[in-house]
Design an enzyme around this catalytic site. Sequence first.
Site, short mmCIF file in Angstrom:
data_model
loop_
_atom_site.label_atom_id
_atom_site.label_comp_id
_atom_site.label_asym_id
_atom_site.label_seq_id
_atom_site.Cartn_x
_atom_site.Cartn_y
_atom_site.Cartn_z
N GLY A 45 0.78 -1.24 0.00
CA GLY A 45 0.00 0.00 0.00
C GLY A 45 0.80 1.28 0.00
CD GLU A 98 1.90 0.37 7.68
OE1 GLU A 98 1.18 0.47 6.67
OE2 GLU A 98 2.01 -0.68 8.33
CG ASP A 99 -1.15 1.68 3.38
OD1 ASP A 99 -0.88 1.35 4.55
OD2 ASP A 99 -1.73 0.92 2.58
CG ASP A 102 -8.68 0.34 9.90
OD1 ASP A 102 -9.41 1.33 9.86
OD2 ASP A 102 -9.11 -0.82 9.87
CE LYS A 130 -9.81 3.75 7.06
NZ LYS A 130 -10.55 2.52 6.73
CG PHE A 151 -12.09 0.54 2.35
CD1 PHE A 151 -11.54 -0.33 3.28
CD2 PHE A 151 -11.56 0.56 1.06
CE1 PHE A 151 -10.51 -1.18 2.94
CE2 PHE A 151 -10.52 -0.29 0.71
CZ PHE A 151 -9.99 -1.15 1.65
CB VAL A 152 -9.48 5.77 1.61
CG1 VAL A 152 -10.35 6.82 2.28
CG2 VAL A 152 -8.42 5.25 2.57
CG ASP A 158 -5.67 -3.11 -2.25
OD1 ASP A 158 -5.12 -2.73 -1.19
OD2 ASP A 158 -6.18 -4.23 -2.37
NE ARG A 164 -2.10 -2.81 -4.47
CZ ARG A 164 -2.23 -2.96 -3.16
NH1 ARG A 164 -2.08 -1.92 -2.36
NH2 ARG A 164 -2.51 -4.13 -2.63
P1 XMP Z 1 -4.66 -1.80 11.34
O1 XMP Z 1 -6.08 -2.03 11.79
O2 XMP Z 1 -3.75 -2.85 11.88
O3 XMP Z 1 -4.75 -2.00 9.77
O4 XMP Z 1 -4.20 -0.39 11.66
C1 XMP Z 1 -3.90 -1.37 8.88
C2 XMP Z 1 -3.96 -2.08 7.54
O5 XMP Z 1 -5.31 -2.29 7.11
C3 XMP Z 1 -5.49 -1.99 5.73
N1 XMP Z 1 -6.52 -0.93 5.63
C4 XMP Z 1 -6.93 -0.31 4.51
N2 XMP Z 1 -6.52 -0.44 3.23
N3 XMP Z 1 -8.08 1.24 2.58
C5 XMP Z 1 -7.11 0.33 2.28
O6 XMP Z 1 -6.76 0.25 1.10
C6 XMP Z 1 -8.55 1.42 3.84
O7 XMP Z 1 -9.45 2.25 4.06
C7 XMP Z 1 -7.93 0.59 4.86
N4 XMP Z 1 -8.12 0.52 6.18
C8 XMP Z 1 -7.24 -0.43 6.63
C9 XMP Z 1 -4.14 -1.55 5.25
O8 XMP Z 1 -3.54 -2.63 4.58
C10 XMP Z 1 -3.33 -1.20 6.48
O9 XMP Z 1 -1.94 -1.44 6.36
MG MG Z 2 -4.77 -3.34 1.18
#
Ligand code: XMP
Ligand code: MG
Length: 176
Positions: A45, A98-99, A102, A130, A151-152, A158, A164
């Site tokens: 990501g 990190e992207d 969450d 988030k 969700f984004v 993705d 992506r």
């Molecule tokens: P946690 O809950 O461990 O999760 O902070 C982080 C990972 O969850 C994926 N993630 C997303 N990927 N759009 C995405 O494309 C979203 O809105 C989203 N929310 C969580 C992502 O892989 C991240 O590293």
């Molecule tokens: Mg993903």
Amino acid sequence: MKLNGLTFKKYLTASHLKNRVKKLAEKIDLDYQKKTPLLLPVLNGSFIFAADLIKQLKVPCKVSFVKHASYEGTAGGQLKTIIGLNESVFGQDVLIVEDIMDTGETLKRVSEELKNLGAKSVEFVVLLQKEKSKKNPIKPKYIGFEITNEFVVGYGLDHNGLGRNFPDVYQVVPNG
Ligand code: XMP
Ligand code: MG
């Protein structure tokens, strides 16, 4: 915009992203001016964010890529570990790229893991944070944008493998 049958709206434009990434790079340059950080973008990501960010950095830095992998914990739950680390982190000032944060559980695990490997410091630069992740005690030092919980996709992120390549970030429209 439709992706995998869901409706998405444009949320952060490419120019917003570009400006913010530049500011993050300036801050990192300032904080690491006497150091040589080891940047660890977490694939997949973060690949576009990391490339844009690293191009803007002026501080000498090293770059190596990692991935998350899930495994069964002893209590049955899924735990996260990092794989692909081919660079020693011992004594390094590690900056994880990190992207998105969450729940923050992934970041928490990664941080513990790298400290156990002897990293001198471990910080995070996260493009998107988030709202719900704020309950987590892990606080990334650098945050691009604070966003709501929907969700984004786009700019490296993705939905089921798609999206992506979009230059902008899109957010799902609930019941859209
Ligand atoms: P946690 O809950 O461990 O999760 O902070 C982080 C990972 O969850 C994926 N993630 C997303 N990927 N759009 C995405 O494309 C979203 O809105 C989203 N929310 C969580 C992502 O892989 C991240 O590293
Ligand atoms: Mg993903």
